[in-house]
Motif scaffolding. Structure first.
Motif, mmCIF file in Angstrom:
data_model
loop_
_atom_site.group_PDB
_atom_site.id
_atom_site.type_symbol
_atom_site.label_atom_id
_atom_site.label_comp_id
_atom_site.label_asym_id
_atom_site.label_seq_id
_atom_site.Cartn_x
_atom_site.Cartn_y
_atom_site.Cartn_z
ATOM 1 N N GLY A 15 -11.057 -2.583 6.753
ATOM 2 C CA GLY A 15 -10.215 -1.785 7.433
ATOM 3 C C GLY A 15 -8.456 -2.053 7.266
ATOM 4 O O GLY A 15 -7.876 -1.439 7.678
ATOM 5 N N SER A 16 -8.185 -3.104 6.561
ATOM 6 C CA SER A 16 -6.882 -3.688 6.581
ATOM 7 C C SER A 16 -6.397 -3.452 5.010
ATOM 8 O O SER A 16 -7.427 -2.969 4.319
ATOM 9 C CB SER A 16 -6.824 -4.905 7.004
ATOM 10 N N ALA A 17 -5.128 -3.528 4.799
ATOM 11 C CA ALA A 17 -4.828 -3.444 3.466
ATOM 12 C C ALA A 17 -5.170 -4.571 2.613
ATOM 13 O O ALA A 17 -5.089 -4.419 1.551
ATOM 14 C CB ALA A 17 -3.103 -3.576 3.620
ATOM 15 N N THR A 18 -5.832 -5.444 3.137
ATOM 16 C CA THR A 18 -6.212 -6.863 2.570
ATOM 17 C C THR A 18 -7.352 -6.425 1.382
ATOM 18 O O THR A 18 -7.272 -7.094 0.282
ATOM 19 C CB THR A 18 -7.022 -7.763 3.449
ATOM 20 N N ILE A 19 -8.107 -5.410 1.639
ATOM 21 C CA ILE A 19 -9.225 -5.035 0.829
ATOM 22 C C ILE A 19 -9.021 -3.772 -0.072
ATOM 23 O O ILE A 19 -9.682 -3.027 -0.394
ATOM 24 C CB ILE A 19 -10.588 -5.196 1.298
ATOM 25 N N ASP A 20 -7.525 -3.328 0.075
ATOM 26 C CA ASP A 20 -7.271 -2.150 -0.712
ATOM 27 C C ASP A 20 -7.111 -2.464 -2.068
ATOM 28 O O ASP A 20 -5.816 -2.913 -2.390
ATOM 29 C CB ASP A 20 -6.093 -1.448 0.254
ATOM 30 N N TRP A 21 -7.777 -1.661 -2.996
ATOM 31 C CA TRP A 21 -7.492 -2.273 -4.566
ATOM 32 C C TRP A 21 -5.953 -1.677 -4.867
ATOM 33 O O TRP A 21 -5.526 -2.235 -6.120
ATOM 34 C CB TRP A 21 -8.752 -1.782 -5.161
ATOM 35 N N THR A 22 -5.717 -0.694 -4.425
ATOM 36 C CA THR A 22 -4.323 -0.106 -4.953
ATOM 37 C C THR A 22 -3.188 -0.940 -4.626
ATOM 38 O O THR A 22 -2.001 -0.532 -5.051
ATOM 39 C CB THR A 22 -4.207 1.326 -4.321
ATOM 40 N N THR A 23 -3.136 -1.988 -3.783
ATOM 41 C CA THR A 23 -2.294 -2.743 -3.466
ATOM 42 C C THR A 23 -2.287 -4.149 -4.416
ATOM 43 O O THR A 23 -1.106 -4.804 -4.125
ATOM 44 C CB THR A 23 -2.253 -3.261 -2.020
ATOM 45 N N LEU A 24 -3.008 -4.156 -5.075
ATOM 46 C CA LEU A 24 -2.989 -5.336 -5.980
ATOM 47 C C LEU A 24 -2.027 -5.454 -7.194
ATOM 48 O O LEU A 24 -1.751 -4.489 -7.737
ATOM 49 C CB LEU A 24 -4.456 -5.576 -6.612
ATOM 50 N N THR A 25 -1.451 -6.357 -7.527
ATOM 51 C CA THR A 25 -0.653 -6.524 -8.656
ATOM 52 C C THR A 25 -1.363 -7.517 -9.792
ATOM 53 O O THR A 25 -1.412 -7.352 -10.798
ATOM 54 C CB THR A 25 0.576 -6.777 -8.421
ATOM 55 N N THR A 26 -1.987 -8.595 -9.277
ATOM 56 C CA THR A 26 -2.781 -9.641 -9.942
ATOM 57 C C THR A 26 -4.019 -9.775 -9.231
ATOM 58 O O THR A 26 -4.037 -10.031 -7.934
ATOM 59 C CB THR A 26 -1.978 -10.664 -10.206
ATOM 60 N N ARG A 27 -5.163 -9.871 -9.733
ATOM 61 C CA ARG A 27 -6.558 -10.309 -9.046
ATOM 62 C C ARG A 27 -6.621 -11.724 -9.197
ATOM 63 O O ARG A 27 -6.475 -12.330 -10.309
ATOM 64 C CB ARG A 27 -7.741 -9.350 -9.937
#
Length: 459
Positions: free
Chosen positions: A163-175
């Motif tokens: 439920g947090s932004a931690t696991i939101d894929w759209t916030t990634l810049t590098t995996r």
């Protein structure tokens, strides 16, 4: 006509409607299985077929797969793992998982050019594959067969970050880290299919596109292992011309040169038509496939999806799939309509990239119809045509069922020795495709009960 619906659950593995939390996931749900003492059959390693369509078409699909989530949300920044990728398995790892993971990692190295390997150290792994009981997974994410999330390395970390932004894929810049969760108590094939789709999404594209007929990135779930198209997408994702943090425009500008280098044959191939899929068709097909919908709602959804596909003038995978789903949901109540629409699905699939696999699924259903009406020569013809694509695409569950259908036709034709050998050969594939001895024997009985005169003797 109730017997005619016995094989419907194999034709399509029950896709479901999306969750509110966006988790790239495989939507096929298999029954739980108990360990089997019998060794399952295994497929020999083989490279996927060459991509036989235009680079312009591949580029358009790459952009849609990479810069959009399944829900339609945009992804603004290109992301991937930078540097070597290490994969660890934890939890209640099934006996067949090691072989399947090793084969998959070998293909990703050879066909996609990714520096990827297995490690025993989960703490240092970029991708952790955790196996845990299906009941545990269903309590948290009821409708997902398996799924992948970023920035965590265990089930406990996922539960804490849910439920947090931690696991939101759209916030990634590098995996840098991702976790894949797969049930430990499913058939070997289901676990393998999850490995293919979820590892590919951990590394690259996060979207699924219904118009694709040659990819695992499609919720129709016909393709169960990574295809030639998928490997080209993965190789493009990890091309040196790209890097994490690029914008959509930057990636788009580099794709023609990348694809010209990676797939030179695609420069002269014919292009593709419109691939935008309207939300009304997606909603209709999701209703038709949802196990949470009533039978009448599912049939209405299938009818609407087919009507929309016809009105849009489609002749691609979406049109074929609309016929297929309508046919499947008509099996119990409208047998003649079911046969007609399976035939229509096969006609459209025949002209699509990778369409022989889809035709083989249709052939399995048509062979079941033929067996119920005593058309044994037709059963033999259809199964003979369908088995090579299923072997090539490594679908043991369907391959086993085709062999069972063929065995019944041979038995009824007086070819008992051939029937016995074919039925015996089906068992190894069935143990990989279905898992437990109980489920293998249940499938044998279901197929036997399709043959005229066999119901009373097998019940």
């Amino acid at each position: 006509m109730r017997r005619l619906a016995l094989l419907s659950m194999l034709a399509l593995s029950g896709c479901v409607t999306p969750q509110s939390t966006e988790l790239p996931q495989r939507r096929a749900i298999a029954a739980e299985v108990a360990p089997s003492a019998q060794p399952p059959a295994t497929f020999a390693p083989q490279a996927a077929a060459r991509v036989a369509r235009s680079n312009a078409s591949v580029a358009a699909d790459f952009m849609d797969l990479t810069f959009r989530m399944e829900s339609g949300r945009s992804i603004e920044t290109f992301s991937r793992f930078e540097g070597p990728v290490r994969v660890a398995m934890t939890g209640q790892v099934p006996a067949t998982a090691q072989r399947d993971l090793s084969a998959l990692l070998g293909r990703l190295r050879a066909e996609a050019g990714i520096d990827i390997a297995q490690t025993a150290d989960a703490a240092s792994a970029g991708i952790v594959v955790q196996f845990l009981p299906r009941a545990t997974m269903k309590a948290a994410v009821p409708n997902a067969a398996c799924f992948v999330v970023p920035r965590v390395g265990s089930w406990d970390e996922f539960r804490a970050a849910r439920g947090s932004a931690t696991i939101d894929w759209t916030t990634l810049t590098t995996r840098t880290r991702a976790a894949i969760f797969i049930p430990s108590d499913v058939a070997p094939q289901e676990a393998r299919d999850c490995l293919h789709e979820e590892l590919a999404q951990a590394l690259g594209p996060l979207n699924d596109l219904y118009h694709l007929s040659d990819s695992v990135f499609n919720d129709d779930n016909f393709n169960t292992v990574l295809t030639g198209f998928d490997m080209l997408v993965m190789r493009t994702t990890y091309a040196p011309e790209l890097r994490s943090g690029m914008s959509r425009a930057e990636v788009s500008a580099r794709l023609p040169g990348i694809l010209a280098r990676l797939n030179p044959a695609g420069g002269g191939a014919a292009g593709a038509g419109s691939t935008h899929t309207p939300r009304d068709w997606i909603s209709a097909i999701e209703t038709a496939l949802s196990p949470g919908s009533s039978d009448s709602a599912r049939r209405a959804g299938a009818a609407r999806a087919l009507s929309l596909a016809q009105s849009y003038g489609w002749s691609d995978n979406r049109r074929a799939f609309s016929h297929f789903v309508f046919a499947r949901l008509s099996m119990a109540s409208q047998v003649e309509q079911s046969v007609i629409h399976f035939a229509e699905a096969g006609r459209f699939y025949a002209g699509l990239p990778g369409g022989t696999l889809h035709q083989a699924h249709v052939d399995m259903q048509m062979a079941a119809f033929a067996l119920t009406s005593g058309q044994y020569d037709q059963v033999l013809r259809l199964t003979d045509r369908a088995m090579p694509p299923m072997m090539r695409e490594q679908n043991a569950a369907v391959l086993a069922t085709l062999k069972m259908l063929r065995a019944e036709a041979l038995e009824a034709s007086g070819r008992s020795a051939e029937a016995a050998a074919t039925r015996l050969d089906s068992l190894g594939w069935a143990r990989y495709g279905f898992g437990s001895e109980t489920q293998v024997q249940a499938r044998l009985r279901e197929v036997a009960n399709l043959a005229p005169g066999r119901v009373a003797s097998r019940n």
